[in-house]
Design a protein around this motif. Sequence first.
Motif, PDB file in Angstrom:
ATOM      1  N   GLY A 163      29.275 -10.768  -1.299  1.00 43.79           N
ATOM      2  CA  GLY A 163      30.406 -10.339  -2.098  1.00 43.79           C
ATOM      3  C   GLY A 163      30.177  -8.980  -2.732  1.00 43.79           C
ATOM      4  N   LEU A 164      28.982  -8.746  -3.229  1.00 44.67           N
ATOM      5  CA  LEU A 164      28.650  -7.447  -3.806  1.00 44.67           C
ATOM      6  C   LEU A 164      28.670  -6.361  -2.735  1.00 44.67           C
ATOM      7  CD1 LEU A 164      25.737  -8.588  -6.153  1.00 44.67           C
ATOM      8  CD2 LEU A 164      28.006  -7.835  -6.876  1.00 44.67           C
ATOM      9  N   PHE A 165      28.151  -6.681  -1.556  1.00 47.25           N
ATOM     10  CA  PHE A 165      28.196  -5.727  -0.446  1.00 47.25           C
ATOM     11  C   PHE A 165      29.642  -5.358  -0.131  1.00 47.25           C
ATOM     12  CE2 PHE A 165      28.729  -4.495   3.893  1.00 47.25           C
ATOM     13  CZ  PHE A 165      27.636  -3.698   4.190  1.00 47.25           C
ATOM     14  N   ASP A 166      30.485  -6.359   0.036  1.00 43.35           N
ATOM     15  CA  ASP A 166      31.899  -6.114   0.353  1.00 43.35           C
ATOM     16  C   ASP A 166      32.530  -5.197  -0.679  1.00 43.35           C
ATOM     17  OD1 ASP A 166      31.594  -7.770   2.493  1.00 43.35           O
ATOM     18  OD2 ASP A 166      32.800  -9.415   1.710  1.00 43.35           O
ATOM     19  N   GLN A 167      32.256  -5.462  -1.948  1.00 43.84           N
ATOM     20  CA  GLN A 167      32.880  -4.675  -3.003  1.00 43.84           C
ATOM     21  C   GLN A 167      32.415  -3.227  -2.955  1.00 43.84           C
ATOM     22  OE1 GLN A 167      33.625  -6.518  -6.609  1.00 43.84           O
ATOM     23  NE2 GLN A 167      33.555  -4.676  -7.844  1.00 43.84           N
ATOM     24  N   MET A 168      31.132  -3.009  -2.724  1.00 38.81           N
ATOM     25  CA  MET A 168      30.617  -1.642  -2.714  1.00 38.81           C
ATOM     26  C   MET A 168      31.115  -0.853  -1.514  1.00 38.81           C
ATOM     27  SD  MET A 168      26.767  -1.820  -4.291  1.00 38.81           S
ATOM     28  CE  MET A 168      26.188  -3.277  -3.417  1.00 38.81           C
ATOM     29  N   ILE A 169      31.141  -1.457  -0.330  1.00 39.35           N
ATOM     30  CA  ILE A 169      31.646  -0.731   0.831  1.00 39.35           C
ATOM     31  C   ILE A 169      33.123  -0.417   0.661  1.00 39.35           C
ATOM     32  CG2 ILE A 169      32.197  -2.788   2.214  1.00 39.35           C
ATOM     33  CD1 ILE A 169      30.699   0.458   3.604  1.00 39.35           C
ATOM     34  N   ASN A 170      33.864  -1.324   0.054  1.00 40.57           N
ATOM     35  CA  ASN A 170      35.295  -1.085  -0.134  1.00 40.57           C
ATOM     36  C   ASN A 170      35.573  -0.082  -1.242  1.00 40.57           C
ATOM     37  OD1 ASN A 170      36.355  -2.719   1.948  1.00 40.57           O
ATOM     38  ND2 ASN A 170      35.872  -4.546   0.754  1.00 40.57           N
ATOM     39  N   LYS A 217      29.203  -5.584 -12.540  1.00 35.66           N
ATOM     40  CA  LYS A 217      30.075  -5.637 -13.721  1.00 35.66           C
ATOM     41  C   LYS A 217      31.467  -6.131 -13.345  1.00 35.66           C
ATOM     42  CE  LYS A 217      29.939  -2.026 -16.487  1.00 35.66           C
ATOM     43  NZ  LYS A 217      29.851  -0.596 -16.891  1.00 35.66           N
ATOM     44  N   ASP A 218      31.995  -5.636 -12.220  1.00 43.02           N
ATOM     45  CA  ASP A 218      33.322  -6.076 -11.772  1.00 43.02           C
ATOM     46  C   ASP A 218      33.304  -7.551 -11.386  1.00 43.02           C
ATOM     47  OD1 ASP A 218      34.675  -3.693 -12.126  1.00 43.02           O
ATOM     48  OD2 ASP A 218      34.234  -2.958 -10.123  1.00 43.02           O
ATOM     49  N   TYR A 219      32.281  -7.937 -10.676  1.00 39.56           N
ATOM     50  CA  TYR A 219      32.149  -9.329 -10.250  1.00 39.56           C
ATOM     51  C   TYR A 219      32.128 -10.253 -11.459  1.00 39.56           C
ATOM     52  CZ  TYR A 219      30.321 -13.279  -7.502  1.00 39.56           C
ATOM     53  OH  TYR A 219      30.162 -14.486  -6.886  1.00 39.56           O
ATOM     54  N   LEU A 220      31.303  -9.928 -12.427  1.00 41.40           N
ATOM     55  CA  LEU A 220      31.166 -10.781 -13.602  1.00 41.40           C
ATOM     56  C   LEU A 220      32.435 -10.777 -14.446  1.00 41.40           C
ATOM     57  CD1 LEU A 220      29.110 -12.656 -14.898  1.00 41.40           C
ATOM     58  CD2 LEU A 220      28.346 -10.749 -16.326  1.00 41.40           C
ATOM     59  N   ALA A 221      33.140  -9.649 -14.494  1.00 38.88           N
ATOM     60  CA  ALA A 221      34.384  -9.585 -15.268  1.00 38.88           C
ATOM     61  C   ALA A 221      35.420 -10.552 -14.713  1.00 38.88           C
ATOM     62  CB  ALA A 221      34.933  -8.157 -15.269  1.00 38.88           C
ATOM     63  N   GLU A 275      17.792  -3.860  -2.632  1.00 40.70           N
ATOM     64  CA  GLU A 275      17.225  -4.050  -1.307  1.00 40.70           C
ATOM     65  C   GLU A 275      17.887  -5.217  -0.579  1.00 40.70           C
ATOM     66  OE1 GLU A 275      14.884  -1.527  -3.632  1.00 40.70           O
ATOM     67  OE2 GLU A 275      15.455  -3.610  -4.077  1.00 40.70           O
ATOM     68  N   GLU A 276      18.181  -6.295  -1.302  1.00 40.52           N
ATOM     69  CA  GLU A 276      18.846  -7.446  -0.689  1.00 40.52           C
ATOM     70  C   GLU A 276      20.212  -7.063  -0.128  1.00 40.52           C
ATOM     71  OE1 GLU A 276      18.499 -11.508  -2.654  1.00 40.52           O
ATOM     72  OE2 GLU A 276      18.082 -10.152  -4.319  1.00 40.52           O
ATOM     73  N   VAL A 277      20.984  -6.352  -0.943  1.00 37.59           N
ATOM     74  CA  VAL A 277      22.334  -5.980  -0.518  1.00 37.59           C
ATOM     75  C   VAL A 277      22.260  -4.987   0.639  1.00 37.59           C
ATOM     76  CG1 VAL A 277      24.558  -5.077  -1.254  1.00 37.59           C
ATOM     77  CG2 VAL A 277      23.139  -6.330  -2.877  1.00 37.59           C
ATOM     78  N   ASN A 278      21.400  -4.006   0.525  1.00 38.15           N
ATOM     79  CA  ASN A 278      21.278  -3.008   1.588  1.00 38.15           C
ATOM     80  C   ASN A 278      20.809  -3.626   2.895  1.00 38.15           C
ATOM     81  OD1 ASN A 278      22.108  -0.911  -0.045  1.00 38.15           O
ATOM     82  ND2 ASN A 278      20.028  -0.290  -0.621  1.00 38.15           N
ATOM     83  N   GLY A 279      20.041  -4.710   2.799  1.00 35.18           N
ATOM     84  CA  GLY A 279      19.515  -5.329   4.002  1.00 35.18           C
ATOM     85  C   GLY A 279      20.550  -6.013   4.863  1.00 35.18           C
ATOM     86  N   LEU A 280      21.717  -6.283   4.311  1.00 41.25           N
ATOM     87  CA  LEU A 280      22.736  -7.014   5.073  1.00 41.25           C
ATOM     88  C   LEU A 280      23.271  -6.218   6.253  1.00 41.25           C
ATOM     89  CD1 LEU A 280      24.817  -8.665   2.197  1.00 41.25           C
ATOM     90  CD2 LEU A 280      23.208  -9.782   3.739  1.00 41.25           C
ATOM     91  N   ILE A 281      23.449  -4.910   6.064  1.00 40.96           N
ATOM     92  CA  ILE A 281      24.152  -4.125   7.085  1.00 40.96           C
ATOM     93  C   ILE A 281      23.417  -4.133   8.416  1.00 40.96           C
ATOM     94  CG2 ILE A 281      23.081  -1.924   6.494  1.00 40.96           C
ATOM     95  CD1 ILE A 281      26.809  -2.473   7.351  1.00 40.96           C
ATOM     96  N   ALA A 282      22.095  -4.219   8.381  1.00 38.83           N
ATOM     97  CA  ALA A 282      21.332  -4.243   9.633  1.00 38.83           C
ATOM     98  C   ALA A 282      21.676  -5.479  10.463  1.00 38.83           C
ATOM     99  CB  ALA A 282      19.838  -4.205   9.340  1.00 38.83           C
ATOM    100  N   SER A 337      23.358 -15.664 -14.961  1.00 40.50           N
ATOM    101  CA  SER A 337      21.898 -15.757 -14.912  1.00 40.50           C
ATOM    102  C   SER A 337      21.310 -15.107 -13.661  1.00 40.50           C
ATOM    103  CB  SER A 337      21.453 -17.225 -14.976  1.00 40.50           C
ATOM    104  OG  SER A 337      21.904 -17.946 -13.834  1.00 40.50           O
ATOM    105  N   GLU A 338      22.032 -15.161 -12.535  1.00 45.12           N
ATOM    106  CA  GLU A 338      21.437 -14.736 -11.271  1.00 45.12           C
ATOM    107  C   GLU A 338      21.824 -13.336 -10.833  1.00 45.12           C
ATOM    108  OE1 GLU A 338      18.712 -15.110  -8.372  1.00 45.12           O
ATOM    109  OE2 GLU A 338      19.099 -16.489 -10.043  1.00 45.12           O
ATOM    110  N   LEU A 339      22.984 -12.830 -11.255  1.00 42.29           N
ATOM    111  CA  LEU A 339      23.367 -11.473 -10.856  1.00 42.29           C
ATOM    112  C   LEU A 339      22.290 -10.438 -11.182  1.00 42.29           C
ATOM    113  CD1 LEU A 339      27.194 -11.084 -11.601  1.00 42.29           C
ATOM    114  CD2 LEU A 339      26.061 -10.771  -9.407  1.00 42.29           C
ATOM    115  N   PRO A 340      21.671 -10.511 -12.362  1.00 42.62           N
ATOM    116  CA  PRO A 340      20.631  -9.511 -12.659  1.00 42.62           C
ATOM    117  C   PRO A 340      19.457  -9.551 -11.685  1.00 42.62           C
ATOM    118  CG  PRO A 340      21.333 -10.610 -14.670  1.00 42.62           C
ATOM    119  CD  PRO A 340      21.934 -11.371 -13.526  1.00 42.62           C
TER     120      PRO A 340
END
Length: 952
Positions: free
Chosen positions: A324-331, A402-406, A457-464, A449-452
């Motif tokens: 979800g974070l990946f999707d938001q950043m690419i968009n 921040k957007d996700y948590l909001a 690296e986790e998010v960047n690793g998805l695109i590969a 609790s988990e977003l922080p």
Amino acid sequence: MTPKLSRVFKTLLVGCLFVTFTTNAQTTTLEKQTTGSVPSDALPITPEVKIGKLSNGLTYYIQNNGKPEDKVELRLAIKAGSILETDDQVGLAHFMEHMNFNGTTNFKKNELVDYLQGIGVEFGADLNAYTGFDQTVYILPIPSDDPEKLDKGFLILKDWAGGALLTDQDIDDERGVVIEEYRTRLGASTRMQSKYLDKIAYKSKYADRLPIGTLENLETFKYESLRRFKNDWYRPDLMAVIAVGDLDVETLEKKIKENFGELKNPENAKPREEFYSENHEGTFVAIEWDEEATGSQVQIYYKDKGNPEKTRTVADYRDNMVEGLFDQMINNRLAEYSNKPNPPFIFGFSYKGQIIGNKEAYQSFAQTNETGQMEALKTLLEENERVKRYGFKASELKRAKKDYLARMERNFKNKDKRESGRIVNSYIQNFLTESPIPGIEWSYNYAQSELPNITLEEVNGLIADFLHDDNRLVILTGPKKEGLTKVTEQEVIDLLDAVKKADIEDYKDEEVREELMPVKPTKGSIVNKTINHEGQINETTTLTLSNGAKVTFKKTDFKNDEVLLDAFSYGGTSLYSDSELKETSSANGGLFEAGIDGIDKNEMAKMTSGKIVSVRPFIGGNSEGFRGSASPKDMEMMFQMIHLYFTKLDKDPEAFKSFISKQKAFLGNILSNPNISFQIALGEFINEGNPRYFGFPDEAALDRANYDLAYEKYKERFANAGDFHFYFVGNVNEEQLASLAETYIASLPGSDKKEMYKTYDFRPKSGSHEFVFNKGTEPKSQVNLSWTGDAEYNEKEARAMRILGEILSIKLIEKLREEEGGVYGAGARGSLSKIPYGRYNFSVSFPCGPDNAEKLAAASVAELDKIIENGPTETDLDKVKKALLLTRKEQLEQNRFWLSAIRGADYNQSDLNNVVNYEANINAVTATDIHNVAKKYLTNGYIKAVLMPEKQ
């Protein structure tokens, strides 16, 4: 095909899902809806719903929810759709859905709809159903405060589960209706899709099982084929009953057991097979164009090689959050392109999600102009490659979190204020697809609790994992017309290779200032406070400010995290001269593409990360103003935006150029759509001779759009804040709102000068006219009948005219759909209005086959003539009254309704007490009142407009 949800949206939906789990001695306990052992970190199921299973295998979900009052949302979900059809059954899963409304064990043909209308449940709006590839879902809202109605509701659901009669006559009678629904879907998109669907669903049955079916089979299928589908798949072990509403769980559970406990599965029941698409080597390319295509699109699918995994564990849920974070950043990145002076596309987005059946893919999509497909494709590919090479920035991830948590926080704060109709889908999806249902509270706490802990690296690793050169599909669709060269498959392949080798720079994330208004304006003051309608449900408070502006607010508890805004001042473009209107009519929409106080749209998106706030000015025909919304915690930014739109709207020719470019791309080929072209031509016909009517903004109109003049007129329209009335409805804090109003609105320039909109002499055509428009190649027509003219506004007549429209809609469905089998849907609408001048309008519209257009138009007028001659029946009048009162009961607990009602009372200079007196006023409307308005307004001729296909 139904659009699919991306993972980011799926994940957010999870936070909205409200299911509880309890056990019962007489039902099968559902620890986890999977086979085998339960993972140690299995996702919880929230304690908000009771889930059980009857001995025949039927699953049920029950939740008590008091919003709205005295109503239960019932659903019947079946794991059976078009994918289970045999070759002789193509289209019959959907046909079966229709038949459940046309003759069952306890409700003979048409009795079901008639009964539900009699208790205020509207066909289509409330009562409905849908069929997909893998499922069929029936929708029934029912009153819960009447035991008899509740019993009937469950009886209807029981009949849907297995009581369809499926007589030869009933089947044949429904063929025409389903064929008309099939006809409504014909057009450029369907024609192009048929040529590449087999590439999306490669070597899969899904490519041959669109739920609507084929015309040939709908016309010729044998009765036994439909009955066999029902007998094979309408069975309790493939069903779930969902009941959510204002009734205790015990009562609902008892009703389910009484009605569904005796249903039996067939002997030697067929296994419910799963179907999949196969993988393929290399890249498939589909390039389709059509004379009636309205726009150009680019799609890229990087299809997963394996089957989709269920979200069953906390670790799975966390993976969804990362996606979800990946999707938001690419968009966020792709959105920035849309605001450039020569944007490569109108809009673009990427996400990981389902495409068809059991196949997921990383997908990139763009809508572009007719010559810009390759540039749009290049941009999408490059942005994907940029992320692959360099990854995202830490600042991007921070904003995305921040957007996700909001959004999660908003869901959490409103968790006790959700309407039952918004809850039931979570249960349906849990049953059909095992989508997770941990509940809002757990999801919000987990995100906090988990977003922080989610790393860049986790998010960047998805695109590969997302990007690969095989099992890939590129689809380009667009208009076919003279002078336009079709892109070739080799050009696409060459571009794919070129981008892989291209020199691509890293993304630069520019900093933005932290505060929208670092320097606060000098406060004005409140000079008067008035409580309106004190002690009544329509109580409001009005503050008069020192600059003359007024602020009216209503505090509600309907949503904990919502405040809505509206504001208006009379005038609008009615105060523009003819020449000014001509030069600005296509320019006004582009004014707000510029930023405010030096902050452009891209920077504003960054500045508002983590906030729920929006404000949008408008300039209409008779007024100008604002619309917006905010979380209570973000109210100050909403007021700051209002202040800056008054005082510091930027003038940005480059942003305006981008707007014009996107408008040309979006509108450039829209006339190819027969229905749109028909409506535009009809508007020009009705407004013939109107010097202030400019119709459809073609390319010439966009080229002459005068940005300088539009900007000057905007400043003129928003120069005097004292002429504006602002409205706020929601969870407002009066002390905070008053302080913000003093700081950001009372400080604006204002005076006692009040403007009024200007009324012109021109009137659209009325009386008897015929307009026939030929456009399109498919055998489909559209019929519009309209009665219009000047009238002195009268509230009582306005109510009667509206009810007349609803009554005629009932008669049209009975006559045109159920009796003639000539339409899928038809409706009528009536109104009286007073702004900018008193007038009446009554219309009838429906799509149909060209051969039936004249006959059905005549039949529609004949139904109206019966009312003109004799008035409506008391039965039909009672149906409409009950539906209106049920709708109003729910509206009274909606912020949007109250904002519209309060603002509308002032704008139309009417009495807000009409809200209080609504039930009495509706009940006071008599058949004679309806008869009188029909005779008064609908006997002076009408405009008959018909869209017909082009003559071959």
